[in-house]
Design a protein around this motif. Structure first.
Motif, PDB file in Angstrom:
ATOM      1  N   GLU A   1       0.828  -1.209   0.000  1.00 51.90           N
ATOM      2  CA  GLU A   1       0.000   0.000   0.000  1.00 51.90           C
ATOM      3  C   GLU A   1       0.859   1.255   0.000  1.00 51.90           C
ATOM      4  N   LEU A   2       1.965   1.222   0.720  1.00 52.12           N
ATOM      5  CA  LEU A   2       2.874   2.372   0.770  1.00 52.12           C
ATOM      6  C   LEU A   2       3.344   2.747  -0.629  1.00 52.12           C
ATOM      7  N   VAL A   3       3.793   1.744  -1.386  1.00 54.18           N
ATOM      8  CA  VAL A   3       4.305   2.005  -2.734  1.00 54.18           C
ATOM      9  C   VAL A   3       3.164   2.354  -3.683  1.00 54.18           C
ATOM     10  N   LEU A   4       2.068   1.603  -3.595  1.00 56.02           N
ATOM     11  CA  LEU A   4       0.975   1.794  -4.539  1.00 56.02           C
ATOM     12  C   LEU A   4       0.333   3.174  -4.400  1.00 56.02           C
ATOM     13  N   ILE A   5       0.101   3.608  -3.163  1.00 56.27           N
ATOM     14  CA  ILE A   5      -0.494   4.925  -2.949  1.00 56.27           C
ATOM     15  C   ILE A   5       0.401   6.019  -3.514  1.00 56.27           C
ATOM     16  N   HIS A   6       1.698   5.867  -3.308  1.00 51.35           N
ATOM     17  CA  HIS A   6       2.622   6.912  -3.789  1.00 51.35           C
ATOM     18  C   HIS A   6       2.701   6.916  -5.309  1.00 51.35           C
ATOM     19  N   VAL A   7       2.657   5.732  -5.928  1.00 48.57           N
ATOM     20  CA  VAL A   7       2.734   5.661  -7.389  1.00 48.57           C
ATOM     21  C   VAL A   7       1.483   6.269  -8.011  1.00 48.57           C
ATOM     22  N   MET A   8       0.310   5.951  -7.453  1.00 52.44           N
ATOM     23  CA  MET A   8      -0.941   6.408  -8.053  1.00 52.44           C
ATOM     24  C   MET A   8      -1.317   7.820  -7.631  1.00 52.44           C
ATOM     25  N   ASN A   9      -0.745   8.286  -6.523  1.00 54.02           N
ATOM     26  CA  ASN A   9      -1.030   9.648  -6.071  1.00 54.02           C
ATOM     27  C   ASN A   9       0.259  10.250  -5.527  1.00 54.02           C
ATOM     28  N   PRO A  10       1.127  10.739  -6.408  1.00 48.74           N
ATOM     29  CA  PRO A  10       2.448  11.221  -5.971  1.00 48.74           C
ATOM     30  C   PRO A  10       2.392  12.373  -4.981  1.00 48.74           C
ATOM     31  N   GLY A  11       1.250  13.051  -4.861  1.00 44.64           N
ATOM     32  CA  GLY A  11       1.157  14.162  -3.931  1.00 44.64           C
ATOM     33  C   GLY A  11       1.110  13.745  -2.478  1.00 44.64           C
ATOM     34  N   THR A  12       0.966  12.450  -2.213  1.00 44.10           N
ATOM     35  CA  THR A  12       0.940  11.977  -0.828  1.00 44.10           C
ATOM     36  C   THR A  12       2.354  11.948  -0.254  1.00 44.10           C
ATOM     37  N   SER A  13       2.431  11.888   1.071  1.00 44.55           N
ATOM     38  CA  SER A  13       3.725  11.910   1.745  1.00 44.55           C
ATOM     39  C   SER A  13       4.238  10.484   1.925  1.00 44.55           C
ATOM     40  N   PHE A  14       5.125  10.068   1.037  1.00 41.24           N
ATOM     41  CA  PHE A  14       5.706   8.730   1.127  1.00 41.24           C
ATOM     42  C   PHE A  14       6.447   8.560   2.451  1.00 41.24           C
ATOM     43  N   ILE A  15       7.231   9.563   2.828  1.00 40.31           N
ATOM     44  CA  ILE A  15       8.012   9.478   4.058  1.00 40.31           C
ATOM     45  C   ILE A  15       7.092   9.492   5.285  1.00 40.31           C
ATOM     46  N   GLY A  16       6.001  10.252   5.210  1.00 34.79           N
ATOM     47  CA  GLY A  16       5.055  10.260   6.316  1.00 34.79           C
ATOM     48  C   GLY A  16       4.423   8.906   6.541  1.00 34.79           C
ATOM     49  N   HIS A  17       4.021   8.232   5.466  1.00 35.31           N
ATOM     50  CA  HIS A  17       3.437   6.893   5.583  1.00 35.31           C
ATOM     51  C   HIS A  17       4.478   5.882   6.057  1.00 35.31           C
ATOM     52  N   LEU A  18       5.690   5.986   5.496  1.00 34.94           N
ATOM     53  CA  LEU A  18       6.773   5.097   5.919  1.00 34.94           C
ATOM     54  C   LEU A  18       7.067   5.271   7.402  1.00 34.94           C
ATOM     55  N   SER A  19       7.011   6.482   7.883  1.00 38.27           N
ATOM     56  CA  SER A  19       7.253   6.747   9.307  1.00 38.27           C
ATOM     57  C   SER A  19       6.245   6.009  10.171  1.00 38.27           C
ATOM     58  N   GLY A  20       4.982   6.025   9.748  1.00 40.17           N
ATOM     59  CA  GLY A  20       3.961   5.304  10.497  1.00 40.17           C
ATOM     60  C   GLY A  20       4.227   3.811  10.549  1.00 40.17           C
ATOM     61  N   ILE A  21       4.636   3.240   9.419  1.00 42.73           N
ATOM     62  CA  ILE A  21       4.961   1.812   9.388  1.00 42.73           C
ATOM     63  C   ILE A  21       6.108   1.500  10.338  1.00 42.73           C
ATOM     64  N   LEU A  22       7.139   2.324  10.321  1.00 45.53           N
ATOM     65  CA  LEU A  22       8.295   2.086  11.192  1.00 45.53           C
ATOM     66  C   LEU A  22       7.920   2.189  12.666  1.00 45.53           C
ATOM     67  N   VAL A  23       7.054   3.133  13.002  1.00 51.96           N
ATOM     68  CA  VAL A  23       6.586   3.239  14.391  1.00 51.96           C
ATOM     69  C   VAL A  23       5.790   2.000  14.778  1.00 51.96           C
ATOM     70  N   GLY A  24       4.939   1.520  13.872  1.00 56.64           N
ATOM     71  CA  GLY A  24       4.193   0.294  14.140  1.00 56.64           C
ATOM     72  C   GLY A  24       5.109  -0.891  14.364  1.00 56.64           C
ATOM     73  N   LEU A  25       6.178  -0.979  13.575  1.00 58.17           N
ATOM     74  CA  LEU A  25       7.141  -2.075  13.743  1.00 58.17           C
ATOM     75  C   LEU A  25       7.931  -1.926  15.034  1.00 58.17           C
ATOM     76  N   LEU A  26       8.238  -0.697  15.426  1.00 58.22           N
ATOM     77  CA  LEU A  26       8.911  -0.478  16.710  1.00 58.22           C
ATOM     78  C   LEU A  26       8.045  -0.976  17.865  1.00 58.22           C
ATOM     79  N   TYR A  27       6.739  -0.893  17.691  1.00 55.91           N
ATOM     80  CA  TYR A  27       5.822  -1.356  18.733  1.00 55.91           C
ATOM     81  C   TYR A  27       5.682  -2.876  18.713  1.00 55.91           C
TER      82      TYR A  27
END
Length: 301
Positions: free
Chosen positions: A179-205
């Motif tokens: 979803e991270l890659v697909l959302i960014h490819v289909m809607n480049p205006g989204t924050s790829f780094i912002g979404h990635l940050s959320g995933i990393l926080v989830g993995l830290l938990y």
């Protein structure tokens, strides 16, 4: 403080309609409070959107650290708010009942702050690595980074199986990355780094030390006491069936993401139409009490 300029607010009206269809009594308290906060700050923003988004330039260079608190709860437009809150309702219903209201509220607070901090670290790292200051000037706003973190946690508590993204089966453990890659490819205006940050926080938990640190910091041992609503919701399902609630207008979570790819997080609100899936069916042979007991057994496992 004045209201922002908005269009028809169709997304806000749809959100209100689906919340009332679900029933406010069926929404756990921490989830409901977070929803209300997001809607209130959309209607009565604390500051203009350009003064609430978070970036390395604004937070670190200029010392405007309060943006870390404001950015997750402000949205660009009504569709941005709508898709984020519909996705959040689904995750809140599952996780708050699993973890309990106290711990879920604590989790939301930590994720909201930590996602912004990880975002700043990643953007600062890219600035140094690429020798490009534009990374430090990219400003992110909205709840979607937190949502990616919650999705990681939800998949952790519901391991195995597959989910469908754009009609294709994907193992749940990889769904966030796809979803991270697909959302960014289909809607480049989204924050790829912002979404990635959320995933990393989830993995830290789920895989790292964050959960342990949170338990030590809170001194709270009963964090997995399930929340039980006052009355049995009408959207009940058998434990083996994936939940599809009426507030999604018949959309599964995957179809919500398909719609969100098109319409969420855009600078200008755009209307999007998603193909609704079949509604949730309940087994009439089961009594309400049996359904409730099966749910509790699912949460306990």
């Amino acid at each position: 403080m004045r209201n922002r300029q908005r269009g028809s607010n169709l997304g806000l009206l749809l959100l209100a309609s689906q919340v009332f269809q679900l029933g406010i009594d069926n929404i756990p308290p921490a989830t409901l409070a977070t929803l209300v906060l997001n809607v209130y700050l959309f209607l009565f923003p604390f500051k203009p959107i350009l003064q609430t988004c978070v970036s390395v330039q604004q937070a670190y260079w200029f010392g405007d650290w309060h943006r870390l608190l404001l950015s997750p709860f402000h949205h660009v437009d009504d569709w941005h708010l709508y898709f984020n809150m519909v996705s959040f309702l689904w995750k809140g219903l599952n996780l708050e009942r699993r973890l309990g209201t106290t711990w879920f509220a604590y989790l939301l607070s930590v994720f909201s702050l930590l996602t912004g901090l990880v975002y700043l670290l990643l953007e600062a790292g890219l600035t140094e690595l690429m020798d490009d200051s534009s990374f430090s000037m990219q400003c992110a706003v909205g709840f979607s980074g937190v949502l990616f973190g919650l999705k990681v946690v939800n998949n952790h508590y519901n391991p195995g199986g597959v989910t469908y993204i754009m009609g294709f089966p994907v193992a749940k453990r990889y769904a966030c990355w796809v979803e991270l890659v697909l959302i960014h490819v289909m809607n480049p205006g989204t924050s790829f780094i912002g979404h990635l940050s959320g995933i990393l926080v989830g993995l830290l938990y789920t895989l790292g030390p964050l959960k342990t640190l949170m338990k030590l910091g809170a001194g709270y041992s009963g964090y997995e006491t399930p929340y039980t609503p006052n009355r049995t919701p009408y959207y009940g399902a058998e434990p083996s069936a994936p939940p599809q609630h009426s507030y999604t207008a018949g959309l599964s979570e995957q179809e919500q993401y398909e719609a969100a790819i098109v319409a969420s997080l855009q600078d200008q609100g755009r209307r999007t139409h998603s193909r609704p899936s079949g509604g949730l069916s309940t087994n009439s042979a089961l009594s309400i009490e049996e359904i409730r007991q099966r749910r509790l057994q699912r949460f306990d496992t």
